[in-house]
Scaffold this motif. Sequence first.
Motif, PDB file in Angstrom:
ATOM      1  N   LEU A   5       6.148   7.375  -1.147  1.00  9.21           N
ATOM      2  CA  LEU A   5       7.468   6.913  -1.573  1.00  9.21           C
ATOM      3  C   LEU A   5       8.066   7.888  -2.579  1.00  9.21           C
ATOM      4  O   LEU A   5       7.349   8.478  -3.392  1.00  9.21           O
ATOM      5  CB  LEU A   5       7.377   5.538  -2.237  1.00  9.21           C
ATOM      6  N   VAL A   6       9.377   8.022  -2.529  1.00  9.19           N
ATOM      7  CA  VAL A   6      10.115   8.768  -3.549  1.00  9.19           C
ATOM      8  C   VAL A   6      11.083   7.796  -4.210  1.00  9.19           C
ATOM      9  O   VAL A   6      11.867   7.129  -3.533  1.00  9.19           O
ATOM     10  CB  VAL A   6      10.889   9.954  -2.946  1.00  9.19           C
TER      11      VAL A   6
ATOM     12  N   GLU B 132      -0.562   1.732 -12.885  1.00  8.53           N
ATOM     13  CA  GLU B 132      -0.609   0.864 -11.717  1.00  8.53           C
ATOM     14  C   GLU B 132      -1.915   1.092 -10.955  1.00  8.53           C
ATOM     15  O   GLU B 132      -2.324   2.239 -10.739  1.00  8.53           O
ATOM     16  CB  GLU B 132       0.583   1.148 -10.790  1.00  8.53           C
ATOM     17  N   GLU B 133      -2.543   0.026 -10.537  1.00  7.77           N
ATOM     18  CA  GLU B 133      -3.813   0.129  -9.813  1.00  7.77           C
ATOM     19  C   GLU B 133      -3.609   0.806  -8.458  1.00  7.77           C
ATOM     20  O   GLU B 133      -2.649   0.516  -7.743  1.00  7.77           O
ATOM     21  CB  GLU B 133      -4.405  -1.265  -9.611  1.00  7.77           C
ATOM     22  N   ASP B 134      -4.511   1.715  -8.119  1.00  2.00           N
ATOM     23  CA  ASP B 134      -4.493   2.416  -6.824  1.00  2.00           C
ATOM     24  C   ASP B 134      -3.209   3.192  -6.592  1.00  2.00           C
ATOM     25  O   ASP B 134      -2.737   3.314  -5.456  1.00  2.00           O
ATOM     26  CB  ASP B 134      -4.701   1.421  -5.666  1.00  2.00           C
ATOM     27  N   THR B 135      -2.629   3.716  -7.643  1.00  3.05           N
ATOM     28  CA  THR B 135      -1.393   4.491  -7.514  1.00  3.05           C
ATOM     29  C   THR B 135      -1.555   5.875  -8.124  1.00  3.05           C
ATOM     30  O   THR B 135      -1.955   6.020  -9.273  1.00  3.05           O
ATOM     31  CB  THR B 135      -0.210   3.782  -8.215  1.00  3.05           C
ATOM     32  N   GLN B 136      -1.262   6.885  -7.324  1.00  7.60           N
ATOM     33  CA  GLN B 136      -1.142   8.254  -7.804  1.00  7.60           C
ATOM     34  C   GLN B 136       0.344   8.526  -7.979  1.00  7.60           C
ATOM     35  O   GLN B 136       1.158   8.137  -7.139  1.00  7.60           O
ATOM     36  CB  GLN B 136      -1.741   9.247  -6.814  1.00  7.60           C
ATOM     37  N   ALA B 137       0.699   9.198  -9.051  1.00  6.39           N
ATOM     38  CA  ALA B 137       2.123   9.396  -9.317  1.00  6.39           C
ATOM     39  C   ALA B 137       2.393  10.774  -9.899  1.00  6.39           C
ATOM     40  O   ALA B 137       1.584  11.329 -10.638  1.00  6.39           O
ATOM     41  CB  ALA B 137       2.636   8.314 -10.272  1.00  6.39           C
TER      42      ALA B 137
ATOM     43  N   LEU C 271      19.708  14.616  -1.436  1.00  6.93           N
ATOM     44  CA  LEU C 271      19.213  13.359  -0.875  1.00  6.93           C
ATOM     45  C   LEU C 271      18.448  13.580   0.435  1.00  6.93           C
ATOM     46  O   LEU C 271      17.352  13.007   0.612  1.00  6.93           O
ATOM     47  CB  LEU C 271      20.364  12.372  -0.690  1.00  6.93           C
ATOM     48  N   PRO C 272      18.937  14.391   1.358  1.00 12.05           N
ATOM     49  CA  PRO C 272      18.128  14.682   2.548  1.00 12.05           C
ATOM     50  C   PRO C 272      16.792  15.339   2.201  1.00 12.05           C
ATOM     51  O   PRO C 272      15.784  15.103   2.878  1.00 12.05           O
ATOM     52  CB  PRO C 272      19.020  15.641   3.354  1.00 12.05           C
ATOM     53  N   GLU C 273      16.768  16.126   1.130  1.00  9.97           N
ATOM     54  CA  GLU C 273      15.534  16.755   0.693  1.00  9.97           C
ATOM     55  C   GLU C 273      14.533  15.695   0.218  1.00  9.97           C
ATOM     56  O   GLU C 273      13.329  15.778   0.505  1.00  9.97           O
ATOM     57  CB  GLU C 273      15.830  17.751  -0.426  1.00  9.97           C
ATOM     58  N   LEU C 274      15.011  14.693  -0.492  1.00  9.15           N
ATOM     59  CA  LEU C 274      14.130  13.619  -0.949  1.00  9.15           C
ATOM     60  C   LEU C 274      13.598  12.808   0.236  1.00  9.15           C
ATOM     61  O   LEU C 274      12.434  12.384   0.239  1.00  9.15           O
ATOM     62  CB  LEU C 274      14.870  12.705  -1.921  1.00  9.15           C
ATOM     63  N   ALA C 275      14.438  12.626   1.246  1.00 11.29           N
ATOM     64  CA  ALA C 275      13.992  11.919   2.453  1.00 11.29           C
ATOM     65  C   ALA C 275      12.963  12.754   3.218  1.00 11.29           C
ATOM     66  O   ALA C 275      12.051  12.204   3.840  1.00 11.29           O
ATOM     67  CB  ALA C 275      15.190  11.609   3.341  1.00 11.29           C
ATOM     68  N   ARG C 276      13.095  14.066   3.157  1.00  7.04           N
ATOM     69  CA  ARG C 276      12.169  14.964   3.853  1.00  7.04           C
ATOM     70  C   ARG C 276      10.753  14.875   3.289  1.00  7.04           C
ATOM     71  O   ARG C 276       9.770  14.868   4.038  1.00  7.04           O
ATOM     72  CB  ARG C 276      12.668  16.407   3.753  1.00  7.04           C
ATOM     73  N   ILE C 277      10.621  14.802   1.963  1.00  8.50           N
ATOM     74  CA  ILE C 277       9.292  14.858   1.343  1.00  8.50           C
ATOM     75  C   ILE C 277       8.640  13.487   1.217  1.00  8.50           C
ATOM     76  O   ILE C 277       7.521  13.381   0.731  1.00  8.50           O
ATOM     77  CB  ILE C 277       9.355  15.545  -0.044  1.00  8.50           C
ATOM     78  N   SER C 278       9.321  12.443   1.660  1.00  8.97           N
ATOM     79  CA  SER C 278       8.739  11.099   1.620  1.00  8.97           C
ATOM     80  C   SER C 278       8.276  10.696   3.014  1.00  8.97           C
ATOM     81  O   SER C 278       8.894  11.055   4.011  1.00  8.97           O
ATOM     82  CB  SER C 278       9.756  10.078   1.097  1.00  8.97           C
ATOM     83  N   ALA C 279       7.189   9.946   3.062  1.00  9.68           N
ATOM     84  CA  ALA C 279       6.648   9.516   4.347  1.00  9.68           C
ATOM     85  C   ALA C 279       7.092   8.104   4.726  1.00  9.68           C
ATOM     86  O   ALA C 279       7.230   7.789   5.906  1.00  9.68           O
ATOM     87  CB  ALA C 279       5.126   9.581   4.319  1.00  9.68           C
ATOM     88  N   GLU C 280       7.314   7.261   3.717  1.00  9.18           N
ATOM     89  CA  GLU C 280       7.580   5.860   4.020  1.00  9.18           C
ATOM     90  C   GLU C 280       8.832   5.296   3.365  1.00  9.18           C
ATOM     91  O   GLU C 280       9.092   4.100   3.468  1.00  9.18           O
ATOM     92  CB  GLU C 280       6.359   5.020   3.619  1.00  9.18           C
ATOM     93  N   GLY C 281       9.595   6.154   2.693  1.00  9.41           N
ATOM     94  CA  GLY C 281      10.858   5.646   2.184  1.00  9.41           C
ATOM     95  C   GLY C 281      11.323   6.281   0.888  1.00  9.41           C
ATOM     96  O   GLY C 281      10.546   6.920   0.168  1.00  9.41           O
TER      97      GLY C 281
ATOM     98  N   ASP D 125       0.802  -1.223   0.000  1.00  9.34           N
ATOM     99  CA  ASP D 125       0.000   0.000   0.000  1.00  9.34           C
ATOM    100  C   ASP D 125       0.835   1.272   0.000  1.00  9.34           C
ATOM    101  O   ASP D 125       0.308   2.352  -0.275  1.00  9.34           O
ATOM    102  CB  ASP D 125      -0.929   0.009   1.220  1.00  9.34           C
ATOM    103  N   SER D 126       2.122   1.170   0.298  1.00  7.27           N
ATOM    104  CA  SER D 126       2.984   2.357   0.286  1.00  7.27           C
ATOM    105  C   SER D 126       3.189   2.901  -1.121  1.00  7.27           C
ATOM    106  O   SER D 126       3.698   4.011  -1.293  1.00  7.27           O
ATOM    107  CB  SER D 126       4.347   2.030   0.909  1.00  7.27           C
ATOM    108  N   MET D 127       2.772   2.132  -2.123  1.00  3.84           N
ATOM    109  CA  MET D 127       2.903   2.578  -3.517  1.00  3.84           C
ATOM    110  C   MET D 127       1.726   3.448  -3.953  1.00  3.84           C
ATOM    111  O   MET D 127       1.558   3.724  -5.130  1.00  3.84           O
ATOM    112  CB  MET D 127       2.987   1.360  -4.441  1.00  3.84           C
ATOM    113  N   HIS D 128       0.933   3.939  -3.011  1.00  2.00           N
ATOM    114  CA  HIS D 128      -0.282   4.654  -3.403  1.00  2.00           C
ATOM    115  C   HIS D 128      -0.037   6.103  -3.822  1.00  2.00           C
ATOM    116  O   HIS D 128      -0.826   6.674  -4.561  1.00  2.00           O
ATOM    117  CB  HIS D 128      -1.315   4.617  -2.268  1.00  2.00           C
ATOM    118  N   LYS D 129       1.050   6.699  -3.384  1.00  2.00           N
ATOM    119  CA  LYS D 129       1.331   8.094  -3.729  1.00  2.00           C
ATOM    120  C   LYS D 129       2.836   8.242  -3.943  1.00  2.00           C
ATOM    121  O   LYS D 129       3.594   8.420  -2.998  1.00  2.00           O
ATOM    122  CB  LYS D 129       0.847   9.027  -2.616  1.00  2.00           C
TER     123      LYS D 129
END
Length: 223
Positions: free
Chosen positions: A120-121, A73-78, A139-149, A51-55
């Motif tokens: 996810l990013v 992908e089903e149930d995925t916003q990208a 890279l820290p910026e990408l980690a900042r805007i992601s919730a689950e990885g 489910d982490s692939m949803h956004k």
Amino acid sequence: MLSFIIFQFTNFFVAGGSMSEKEALSKVEGGSSCMLEVQRSLPILRKAYGDSMHKVLHVGPDTCSVMSKLLKEEDTQAWGVEPYDLDDADVSCKSLVRKGIVRVADIKFPLPYRAKSFSLVIVSDALDYLSPKYLNKTLPELARISAEGVIIFSGYPGQQRAKVAELSKFGRPAKLRSSSWWIRYFVQTKLEENEAATKKFEQASTKSSYKPACQVFHLKSYH
């Protein structure tokens, strides 16, 4: 102490096929690209992240191609971030830009997203063209805007990358770093491995006989 920490990080899952497989799967205009590998790995990522692939936010050259796969992908916003110009973009890509699904942004600077805007990013190729000076910011910026990885697809040392004619677009030749370099870097920047995702990705890869043609790193978000 650092050497001990680095030893603990050697469990990062970094897998690859034979050189012939890498060359066959990652050739784009005479160079190698992990963008293709992102598309190829989507079924495996779905099994690993569920489910982490949803956004999802994808960051990297030719993100429009990745969007064409992710949006199916089903149930995925990208959404996608293209770090370079889109002067030669096709009609489909320009449509994604007009809809706000893809945006052009210089990833050397803060991205216009709130913390944890995406589940996810996924980043491919883009980090390979950054010097350590800018990598320390991006890279820290990408980690900042992601919730689950954050999932990083990076080329193997020795792979061919952008031709000389493309250097004007990327600004510098790709710096393809070893897994040990990345692991030391993650330790130094306090980025932790997502061990659960790594294990699931490895299991799904083995079950599907999938061998990544790029290095794949699974990181936790900043909390």
